[in-house]
Design an enzyme around this catalytic site. Structure first.
Site, PDB file in Angstrom:
ATOM      1  CG  ASN A 192      -1.724   1.189   1.413  1.00  0.00           C
ATOM      2  OD1 ASN A 192      -1.697   2.091   0.578  1.00  0.00           O
ATOM      3  ND2 ASN A 192      -2.477   1.238   2.493  1.00  0.00           N
ATOM      4  CB  CYS A 239       1.629   5.169   3.407  1.00  0.00           C
ATOM      5  SG  CYS A 239       0.791   3.607   3.426  1.00  0.00           S
ATOM      6  N   GLY A 293     -14.467  -4.195  -2.415  1.00  0.00           N
ATOM      7  CA  GLY A 293     -14.129  -3.450  -1.206  1.00  0.00           C
ATOM      8  C   GLY A 293     -15.360  -3.097  -0.385  1.00  0.00           C
TER       9      GLY A 293
HETATM   10  C1  LIG Z   1     -12.968   1.230   5.562  1.00  0.00           C
HETATM   11  C2  LIG Z   1     -11.908   0.999   4.530  1.00  0.00           C
HETATM   12  C3  LIG Z   1     -10.630   0.636   4.930  1.00  0.00           C
HETATM   13  C4  LIG Z   1      -9.625   0.440   4.001  1.00  0.00           C
HETATM   14  N1  LIG Z   1      -8.387   0.074   4.415  1.00  0.00           N
HETATM   15  C5  LIG Z   1      -7.395  -0.147   3.511  1.00  0.00           C
HETATM   16  C6  LIG Z   1      -6.104  -0.564   3.922  1.00  0.00           C
HETATM   17  O1  LIG Z   1      -5.836  -0.763   5.090  1.00  0.00           O
HETATM   18  N2  LIG Z   1      -5.152  -0.725   2.971  1.00  0.00           N
HETATM   19  C7  LIG Z   1      -5.394  -0.537   1.651  1.00  0.00           C
HETATM   20  O2  LIG Z   1      -4.497  -0.708   0.830  1.00  0.00           O
HETATM   21  N3  LIG Z   1      -6.630  -0.168   1.223  1.00  0.00           N
HETATM   22  C8  LIG Z   1      -7.635   0.032   2.123  1.00  0.00           C
HETATM   23  N4  LIG Z   1      -8.880   0.414   1.683  1.00  0.00           N
HETATM   24  C9  LIG Z   1      -9.114   0.639   0.249  1.00  0.00           C
HETATM   25  C10 LIG Z   1      -9.832  -0.535  -0.413  1.00  0.00           C
HETATM   26  O3  LIG Z   1      -9.048  -1.698  -0.348  1.00  0.00           O
HETATM   27  C11 LIG Z   1     -10.174  -0.206  -1.889  1.00  0.00           C
HETATM   28  O4  LIG Z   1      -8.975   0.015  -2.590  1.00  0.00           O
HETATM   29  C12 LIG Z   1     -11.045   1.018  -2.024  1.00  0.00           C
HETATM   30  O5  LIG Z   1     -11.987   1.072  -0.992  1.00  0.00           O
HETATM   31  C13 LIG Z   1     -11.781   1.097  -3.364  1.00  0.00           C
HETATM   32  O6  LIG Z   1     -12.600  -0.022  -3.572  1.00  0.00           O
HETATM   33  P1  LIG Z   1     -14.182  -0.040  -3.212  1.00  0.00           P
HETATM   34  O7  LIG Z   1     -14.790   1.138  -3.893  1.00  0.00           O
HETATM   35  O8  LIG Z   1     -14.664  -1.356  -3.737  1.00  0.00           O
HETATM   36  O9  LIG Z   1     -14.271   0.057  -1.741  1.00  0.00           O
HETATM   37  C14 LIG Z   1      -9.902   0.618   2.619  1.00  0.00           C
HETATM   38  C15 LIG Z   1     -11.193   0.977   2.224  1.00  0.00           C
HETATM   39  C16 LIG Z   1     -12.193   1.160   3.150  1.00  0.00           C
HETATM   40  C17 LIG Z   1     -13.553   1.570   2.676  1.00  0.00           C
END
Ligand SMILES: Cc1cc2nc3c(=O)[nH]c(=O)nc-3n(C[C@H](O)[C@H](O)[C@H](O)COP(=O)(O)O)c2cc1C
Ligand SMILES: Cc1cc2nc3c(=O)[nH]c(=O)nc-3n(C[C@H](O)[C@H](O)[C@H](O)COP(=O)(O)OP(=O)(O)OC[C@H]3O[C@@H](n4cnc5c(N)ncnc54)[C@H](O)[C@@H]3O)c2cc1C
Ligand SMILES: Cc1cc2nc3c(=O)[nH]c(=O)nc-3n(C[C@H](O)[C@H](O)[C@H](O)COP(=O)(O)OP(=O)(O)OC[C@H]3O[C@@H](n4cnc5c(N)ncnc54)[C@H](O)[C@@H]3O)c2cc1C
Ligand SMILES: Cc1cc2nc3c(=O)[nH]c(=O)nc-3n(C[C@H](O)[C@H](O)[C@H](O)COP(=O)(O)O)c2cc1C
Ligand code: FES
Ligand code: FES
Lengths: 317, 256, 317, 256
Positions: free
Chosen positions: A130, A133, A268
């Site tokens: 990731n 950051c 996600g």
């Molecule tokens: C509550 C939440 C926590 C997330 N935590 C992380 C994380 O810890 N590391 C990461 O790389 N992406 C994290 N994401 C991003 C998701 O993995 C994804 O890339 C992003 O939400 C877009 O996809 P979606 O629209 O299907 O949610 C998080 C997303 C959400 C909503």
């Protein structure tokens, strides 16, 4: 559903049984809700971002619902890599799916340290890095917006592991394809596209930001068109596999991502709405293949029929 | 914990903008404990709000569950229009529950507004355990009052339209004055944060054990998103999750 | 509604009677739907982008609905600046509102030519420069993603006019604040934030992009959180006024933009849904001011109560 | 052209997934002409699809208007659930209209599927002008058939479940064979693009004036977004707007 459709694909030596995954941060460490979801059905699970030390995360309020989406500022709250390997990994090995540990860090060195620790354990199929950051050592600039910094991380990690190295890109950048090319050149095995968009919401009564950290990450169906365009852009720039992510809420959405060039997809936010969406998409893919006479889901990857005239991505008005 | 499409059996307006919706679920009704909640999808085919909406289980009737809710926004308005025979997608039971056991004799229930929701269910279980119950309820005005299936109920209204004029904490103070004899009591409470804050102070001063049910923004409701933290009162000041470690907390355990 | 609330504000010599505008491309040239909307109530109207020559625009399909949003690829279809001044401007002068002509061009020179022509006519309150256009002479790179190119346009235009010069920024860039600072330094009077996000949608039956140009611009409530974050970022970077744009669908949304730092707002996509939304917001602002004891709507601008600790905008996860 | 919140007077399923919704509007019903359409908001309080949905005006009854629609997606499904007394936000009348005047004697109406929608209204007006009307309708199957308030109707179904087995263009060919005597005819048509394309060719060969009603994705419906172009058949190949220059076009004017 029993069928002869080929659903699997490979990255390095790892064979994934299908192209449907759950995204980091939206499925815990992998086994928390196995009462609700048969995780053995999934191509794999991307864990919550792990950091070297445990992180308690950001203060409340961490979540805001928006039009067809949500903002979050979890602040990478996680138990840390040491607790993960001790408390979570042993049980995760009991499932017939692949665990890819997502890693977050605030310096290149921290990324390396976490990978070094995880290299000592079996049961991990690969790493998702990731890079959305802040690089604390270099003024807090986001790694993922800088192709040099991102490429350096990849080069360093490549030396440490033979496991698939998947870099997760941020969409909050002008030219995502530049970053994608840089990491491909540095030895990454795949890219994940996209992480969340920077967004904000304000409580007009208190005149304060709704999120404790002012801004946060936007996800959910609202961002699907943006995610799809980014996947398409990256697919035209690199040859390594792409994990398409962003607002996927059903089989049709997932197929759009494959057509745009994603080798596989991650669900996600919609896991929160319906924990079984990913399993439904596994079955949906098979059904679509049977109905359309497709023998290998892989045939759909990049099968978009687009006019080459419009190869520069624009927000035409 | 299961995800289930459940049939709505009734939905009625029981006070101004307060609705009681009953749905059928053998599985959830048989496993749920007082204080637990369900997370309901208020949208259909993507029409409606994205995230599920959490509601305390208010009462169990045979194999059905009641939720009691205030129609404040999009999701609750959609739910308020559900009719017998409609389906809703429910996830539950979720969270921890009130600790009913223990060697206290008297249960004092304190609720503000729609915070009354979990207490009919709790009361039934308290009665089974032979506890004496007093129920103190506060509402803005009598038209928002809901006090069914509760025991020894006293009402406070902000505008004095019914019962004691004032808030439920003032009512509680009066209650303590009038009931000096009560010993080994335990408080169960739910309501707005200001009310819980003030209650926690009182309970601490009086050295009465006090369990409170918290609300808060949620995404998943099942502990996987880390979206619903509440600060603990420990030295590390780290967080508990309302959906998983809660929604029931000891009042002195957390920073309100 | 009659009230003593001060609603007006000034840019250069131009006094706008209130802070509510309609966005370019979402209200025609200004008077097409005056049967439906009392345009005299508006702070002003931003016209469809005008180019030097008429443009017929992109082939169909130009529009796709998405979750809480829409994609468009109109392709800057417009009658051209010459027809505008002949056929549209004379009637527009009859209204008690300000007309700001939005200008699109494919080279610096074309921007200048259009402004030179418009300088000959009265009834134009100012110019909004749409830099979300490909620079045809320099490999099609989008002007708005490059601070040097954008600054050059501003410097050149500044020499040609004393009218307010408003630069409309694209969100499809890593650091919108850099671009904003560059144009402030080059003499722009205001910025408009944001134009559409690049997005895409695919028809899985035909396996073709739904839009004729593959990608297009995403707008509507879906993008509001992103727009708000961009306005906030720009507000921290520059002192010139900001027109906040993106998914505004009611008074509350509009107030969020003011609090984040917008001096005024523009309603875009939602004009298609309810042509009277902008007029409703004019009244909504007054009502909010009365209810909250505010004597000048301007008091809300930038009045966000945010923790300075979180001054770097992040998509925390 | 006005924007108005209108009361629904009825909504019925008149064939499989085909609904007829009637709403009251003195202003629109008094100004609308055959072929024009209305743009209806299918959402309430932001719940539902973002953009309005366009529908041909199907019939005028006193001061009310009927629309006839196929429930194919989110918006039409929401509309299909409207009941007497519900409100809908309507923008109309929009677009141009069929040209009824002219020195033709016979009007031949050709419609495919839900393309039948505008023709009850058109027929009423044609009758007033003393035109002879023949109506040829094509449906996938008889259960999708809607043929009310039309004159001299002949039906084609793809599966032969009613009337002629085949498509409506084949039916039209047969009609011409059987009615060689017809002179000075004009065709009015609406339906899927493939049908209109084939019809345009026939009309051109037979040298019959042919007006068609087009559908297409729309955002504003009032000519301000430029979102609904259709390519003209002129040398410049520039675009006409379906919502403003149309939805009615001469078949040979545009590139289908
Ligand atoms: C509550 C939440 C926590 C997330 N935590 C992380 C994380 O810890 N590391 C990461 O790389 N992406 C994290 N994401 C991003 C998701 O993995 C994804 O890339 C992003 O939400 C877009 O996809 P979606 O629209 O299907 O949610 C998080 C997303 C959400 C909503
Ligand atoms: C564990 C738990 C149990 C709950 N039990 C009940 C119950 O039994 N009965 C009941 O009526 N409500 C209960 N709530 C609150 C209920 O979930 C919210 O009222 C509901 O989600 C609002 O949804 P909406 O779409 O109608 O409102 P929205 O349109 O989302 O918002 C309308 C207003 O309500 C506020 N709001 C939104 N979500 C919450 C929330 N979670 N808590 C407080 N305010 C909120 C918003 O800030 C806004 O001002 C509970 C919440 C939790 C976390
Ligand atoms: C001028 C005009 C007049 C019309 N008159 C009628 C009418 O009288 N009766 C009627 O039933 N329909 C009519 N239509 C089509 C009608 O507007 C669409 O069926 C409707 O918008 C679909 O909305 P939805 O939300 O139910 O479907 P969506 O969920 O938006 O889409 C469902 C399916 O319908 C398709 N679709 C969406 N919009 C259109 C469209 N505008 N045209 C064709 N297909 C579309 C989608 O591609 C998708 O496959 C008319 C369209 C126009 C432009
Ligand atoms: C159909 C359509 C056409 C547009 N045309 C233009 C244009 O010509 N010039 C321009 O600067 N912006 C144009 N825009 C962008 C809007 O002015 C606005 O910046 C954007 O849509 C975001 O605001 P919204 O979410 O309120 O629509 C257009 C937007 C839409 C939806
Ligand atoms: S709501 Fe997701 S962890 Fe509590
Ligand atoms: S739909 Fe907007 S111009 Fe036709």
């Amino acid at each position: 559903m029993k069928s002869d459709v080929i659903t699997s694909f490979k990255i390095r030596e790892v064979e994934f049984k299908n192209r449907v995954f759950v995204a980091s941060g939206t499925f815990g460490y992998g086994n928390e809700i196995n009462e609700l979801v048969d995780i053995n059905q999934l191509g794999g699970i991307f864990t919550k971002s792990l950091s070297l030390k445990p992180r308690k995360g950001n203060p409340p309020q961490r979540i805001v619902e928006t039009a067809s989406g949500m903002l979050n500022t979890i602040g990478l709250a996680n138990i840390g890599v040491h607790s993960f390997v001790k408390e979570k990994l042993p049980d995760l090995k009991n499932y017939k799916t692949h665990i890819i540990t997502n890693i977050a860090a605030s310096s290149k060195e921290e990324f390396c340290e976490v990978v070094k620790i995880l290299e000592n354990y079996s049961g991990i199929a690969g790493y998702e890095i990731n890079v959305s950051c802040p690089n604390v050592k270099e003024g807090g600039i986001n790694f993922g917006t800088n192709s040099k910094m991102t490429a350096e991380i990849v080069s360093k990690l490549r030396k440490l592991t033979e496991r698939p190295l998947i870099i997760k890109l941020t969409p909050n950048t002008t030219h995502i394809s530049e970053i994608a090319r840089a990491i491909e050149d540095s030895g990454a095995d795949a890219v994940s596209v996209i992480n969340t968009l920077i967004g904000m919401a304000i409580d007009i009564k208190t005149r304060k930001p709704k999120l404790s950290t002012v801004t946060g990450g936007l996800s959910g169906p609202a961002i699907k068109p943006v995610a799809l365009a980014k996947v398409y852009e990256v697919a035209k720039a690199v040859k390594i596999p792409i994990f398409g992510i962003g607002g996927i809420s059903n089989t049709n959405d997932a197929i759009e991502f494959l057509l745009a060039g994603a080798t596989a997809i991650q669900v996600g936010t919609m896991n929160f709405v319906d924990p079984n969406i990913s399993v439904n998409i596994v079955n949906g893919f098979k059904r679509y293949a049977v109905e359309n006479g497709i023998s290998d889901i892989g045939e759909l990857v990049g099968a978009l029929n687009a006019d080459v005239k419009y190869s520069v991505l624009q927000s035409w008005l | 914990m299961i995800q289930q499409v459940c049939e709505v059996q009734s939905c009625q307006e029981v006070a101004e903008k307060i609705f009681r919706l009953r749905f059928y679920s053998e599985e959830i009704s048989n496993s749920v404990k007082p204080g637990q909640f369900v997370n309901i999808l208020a949208s259909e085919n993507g029409v409606g709000p994205l995230l599920r909406r959490p509601f305390s289980v208010s009462r169990i009737v045979d194999n059905s569950l009641d939720i009691l809710f205030h129609a404040v926004g999009v999701g609750t308005t959609i739910l308020s229009r559900k009719r017998k025979g409609d389906n809703i997608d429910v996830l539950g039971p979720l969270g921890n529950s009130f600790k009913i056991d223990g060697d206290y004799e008297t249960a004092i229930i304190v609720a503000g507004g729609i915070g009354v929701a979990p207490f009919p269910f709790l009361s039934t279980e308290l009665i089974k355990k032979g506890k004496t119950i007093y129920t103190l309820l506060g509402f803005r005005s009598s038209n928002f009052k809901y006090s069914s299936y509760l025991k020894n109920t006293q009402i406070a209204t902000d505008d004095g339209s019914e019962g004691f004029k004032g808030n439920v904490i003032q009512l509680l103070e009066k209650f303590f004055e009038n009931n000096k004899g009560i010993k080994s009591a335990k408080i169960f409470a739910c309501g707005p944060t200001v009310m819980l804050k003030s209650l926690a102070k009182h309970a601490c001063e009086k050295n009465i054990c006090c369990e409170i049910s918290l609300e808060g923004q949620m995404a998943c409701g099942v502990g996987i998103c880390q979206g619903c933290p509440v600060e603990k009162n420990n030295v590390d000041m780290d967080y508990a999750l309302v959906c998983k470690d809660g929604p029931i907390f000891l009042a002195d355990q957390i920073k309100l």
